[in-house]
Design a protein around this motif. Sequence first.
Motif, PDB file in Angstrom:
ATOM      1  N   THR A   1      -2.301   5.237   5.286  1.00 58.43           N
ATOM      2  CA  THR A   1      -1.759   4.101   6.351  1.00 58.43           C
ATOM      3  C   THR A   1      -2.588   2.954   6.303  1.00 58.43           C
ATOM      4  O   THR A   1      -3.868   2.897   6.829  1.00 58.43           O
ATOM      5  N   LEU A   2      -1.888   1.852   5.866  1.00 59.04           N
ATOM      6  CA  LEU A   2      -2.624   0.713   5.868  1.00 59.04           C
ATOM      7  C   LEU A   2      -3.222   0.208   7.174  1.00 59.04           C
ATOM      8  O   LEU A   2      -4.267  -0.431   7.366  1.00 59.04           O
TER       9      LEU A   2
ATOM     10  N   ASN B   1       1.744  -3.538   9.336  1.00 58.18           N
ATOM     11  CA  ASN B   1       1.383  -2.263   9.117  1.00 58.18           C
ATOM     12  C   ASN B   1       2.686  -1.441   9.177  1.00 58.18           C
ATOM     13  O   ASN B   1       2.643  -0.354   8.415  1.00 58.18           O
TER      14      ASN B   1
ATOM     15  N   LYS C   1      -7.616  -4.435  11.331  1.00 51.23           N
ATOM     16  CA  LYS C   1      -6.669  -3.414  11.254  1.00 51.23           C
ATOM     17  C   LYS C   1      -5.439  -3.865  12.227  1.00 51.23           C
ATOM     18  O   LYS C   1      -4.372  -3.565  11.645  1.00 51.23           O
TER      19      LYS C   1
ATOM     20  N   ALA D   1       0.844  -1.117   0.140  1.00 54.23           N
ATOM     21  CA  ALA D   1       0.146   0.049  -0.126  1.00 54.23           C
ATOM     22  C   ALA D   1       0.940   1.330   0.074  1.00 54.23           C
ATOM     23  O   ALA D   1       1.875   1.379   0.584  1.00 54.23           O
ATOM     24  N   SER D   2       0.582   2.501  -0.688  1.00 52.37           N
ATOM     25  CA  SER D   2       0.916   3.498  -0.585  1.00 52.37           C
ATOM     26  C   SER D   2      -0.059   4.741  -0.749  1.00 52.37           C
ATOM     27  O   SER D   2      -0.941   4.391  -1.507  1.00 52.37           O
TER      28      SER D   2
ATOM     29  N   LYS E   1       5.298  -1.935   7.346  1.00 49.24           N
ATOM     30  CA  LYS E   1       5.859  -2.162   5.991  1.00 49.24           C
ATOM     31  C   LYS E   1       4.701  -1.876   5.171  1.00 49.24           C
ATOM     32  O   LYS E   1       4.846  -1.897   3.732  1.00 49.24           O
ATOM     33  N   ASN E   2       3.579  -1.614   5.571  1.00 51.40           N
ATOM     34  CA  ASN E   2       2.429  -1.002   4.723  1.00 51.40           C
ATOM     35  C   ASN E   2       2.185  -2.214   3.760  1.00 51.40           C
ATOM     36  O   ASN E   2       1.777  -2.150   2.764  1.00 51.40           O
ATOM     37  N   THR E   3       2.207  -3.566   4.179  1.00 55.04           N
ATOM     38  CA  THR E   3       1.842  -4.721   3.240  1.00 55.04           C
ATOM     39  C   THR E   3       1.244  -5.819   3.871  1.00 55.04           C
ATOM     40  O   THR E   3       1.345  -6.003   5.036  1.00 55.04           O
TER      41      THR E   3
ATOM     42  N   ARG F   1      -0.557  -9.246   8.072  1.00 54.77           N
ATOM     43  CA  ARG F   1      -0.187  -8.164   7.651  1.00 54.77           C
ATOM     44  C   ARG F   1       1.139  -7.379   8.576  1.00 54.77           C
ATOM     45  O   ARG F   1       1.186  -7.547   9.901  1.00 54.77           O
TER      46      ARG F   1
END
Length: 126
Positions: free
Chosen positions: A28-29, A74, A53, A24-25, A76-78, A72
């Motif tokens: 904020t994941l 968070n 979340k 994700a970009s 690393k937003n991945t 997930r």
Amino acid sequence: QVQLVESGGDLVQPGSSLRLSCAASGFTLGDYVIGWFRQAPGKEREGVSCVSKRSYNLYYSDFAEGRFTISRDNAKNTVYLQMNSLKPEDTAVYYCAAAATPTVMAMCRQNWGDYWGQGTQVTVSS
């Protein structure tokens, strides 16, 4: 710009494993529920697995239970989808989605996504 980019799809033999990633970009994941969905040729898109979340709640569709694992990171937003014991019927384009408000069950069962990626092809064939 909000983006979700899936990767990791491939052509594999039955019984193999794959790990899909969703990066994700632009947002904020950790503020979103994340789900993996898939769509096979001629079929409707269906939920595979969804994660809350903070990863407290997970949902797996019946076909994914016991074979697939969602996780997930968070920081690393991945988000990841580990798929084991793949079957030919798992062949599909796999998408990740982010949604701000639903439960994991609602997201997966209702194909709920505020943002969607472009998908990655998974083909399981001998």
